[in-house]
Design a protein around this motif. Structure first.
Motif, PDB file in Angstrom:
ATOM      1  N   MET A 134       3.967   6.371   2.582  1.00 21.22           N
ATOM      2  CA  MET A 134       2.661   5.993   3.067  1.00 21.22           C
ATOM      3  C   MET A 134       2.835   5.049   4.251  1.00 21.22           C
ATOM      4  SD  MET A 134      -0.458   4.923   0.571  1.00 21.22           S
ATOM      5  CE  MET A 134      -0.706   6.382  -0.411  1.00 21.22           C
ATOM      6  N   THR A 182       0.657   2.771   7.607  1.00 18.35           N
ATOM      7  CA  THR A 182      -0.593   2.254   8.125  1.00 18.35           C
ATOM      8  C   THR A 182      -0.628   2.447   9.630  1.00 18.35           C
ATOM      9  OG1 THR A 182      -0.726   0.612   6.373  1.00 18.35           O
ATOM     10  CG2 THR A 182      -2.038   0.197   8.342  1.00 18.35           C
ATOM     11  N   GLN A 241      -7.713  -0.302  11.147  1.00 22.21           N
ATOM     12  CA  GLN A 241      -6.529   0.375  10.632  1.00 22.21           C
ATOM     13  C   GLN A 241      -6.898   1.344   9.531  1.00 22.21           C
ATOM     14  OE1 GLN A 241      -4.047  -2.941   9.606  1.00 22.21           O
ATOM     15  NE2 GLN A 241      -4.706  -2.933   7.483  1.00 22.21           N
ATOM     16  N   THR A 255      -4.793   3.901   6.382  1.00 21.25           N
ATOM     17  CA  THR A 255      -3.555   4.234   5.700  1.00 21.25           C
ATOM     18  C   THR A 255      -3.368   5.742   5.704  1.00 21.25           C
ATOM     19  OG1 THR A 255      -3.740   2.280   4.316  1.00 21.25           O
ATOM     20  CG2 THR A 255      -2.287   4.030   3.535  1.00 21.25           C
ATOM     21  N   CYS A 256      -2.163   6.176   6.077  1.00 24.01           N
ATOM     22  CA  CYS A 256      -1.829   7.600   6.139  1.00 24.01           C
ATOM     23  C   CYS A 256      -1.451   8.101   4.749  1.00 24.01           C
ATOM     24  CB  CYS A 256      -0.629   7.819   7.047  1.00 24.01           C
ATOM     25  SG  CYS A 256      -0.749   7.064   8.660  1.00 24.01           S
ATOM     26  N   ASP A 282       0.900   9.851   2.154  1.00 23.62           N
ATOM     27  CA  ASP A 282       2.355   9.895   2.025  1.00 23.62           C
ATOM     28  C   ASP A 282       2.900  11.291   2.324  1.00 23.62           C
ATOM     29  OD1 ASP A 282       4.855   8.876   1.498  1.00 23.62           O
ATOM     30  OD2 ASP A 282       4.752   9.353  -0.636  1.00 23.62           O
ATOM     31  N   ASP A 294       4.322   3.507   9.434  1.00 34.19           N
ATOM     32  CA  ASP A 294       3.578   2.427  10.087  1.00 34.19           C
ATOM     33  C   ASP A 294       3.684   2.497  11.601  1.00 34.19           C
ATOM     34  OD1 ASP A 294       3.042   1.519   7.545  1.00 34.19           O
ATOM     35  OD2 ASP A 294       4.440  -0.166   7.635  1.00 34.19           O
TER      36      ASP A 294
END
Length: 113
Positions: free
Chosen positions: A1, A3, A12, A14-15, A17, A87
């Motif tokens: 995962m 950011t 921002q 969060t992507c 995973d 990230d």
């Protein structure tokens, strides 16, 4: 995962995973503010600076070299051509003014759900 921090707009997200995430599409979907005209690597409007996390990005594409020339090796990328796997922190010129293309915006909204 990972950011994705869009520092210029101080937002921002969060992507997911294991999923490659495009910087521009994410910006459009979550209204992060990266300027764009075409979304396909033709215009160069979505130029961003990678402040942190360059190692988490996909390789540089030909369209980026065409539009950014030597700047691509100084940390600049085209958001429409760049995907992240972790990230990343990006900034862009907040003074770039782009006249909204309503049809293009509708197209991207439809594509992105």
């Amino acid at each position: 995962m990972g950011t994705m921090h869009y520092k210029t707009s101080d937002k921002q997200v969060t992507c997911v995973d294991g999923e490659d995430t495009n910087l521009l599409r994410t910006s459009i979907r979550y209204e992060m503010g990266v300027p764009y005209k075409c979304g396909g690597g033709f215009c160069g409007t979505c130029k961003v600076f990678i402040e942190e996390g360059a190692e988490n990005l996909t390789e540089i594409k030909k369209a980026e070299i065409k539009h950014l020339e030597d700047k691509v090796h100084k940390g600049y990328r085209l958001a429409c051509q760049t995907f992240t796997r972790g990230d990343v922190t990006i900034t862009w010129d907040p003074n770039v003014q782009v006249k909204e293309n309503k049809k293009l915006r509708e197209f991207w909204e439809k594509q992105l759900g």
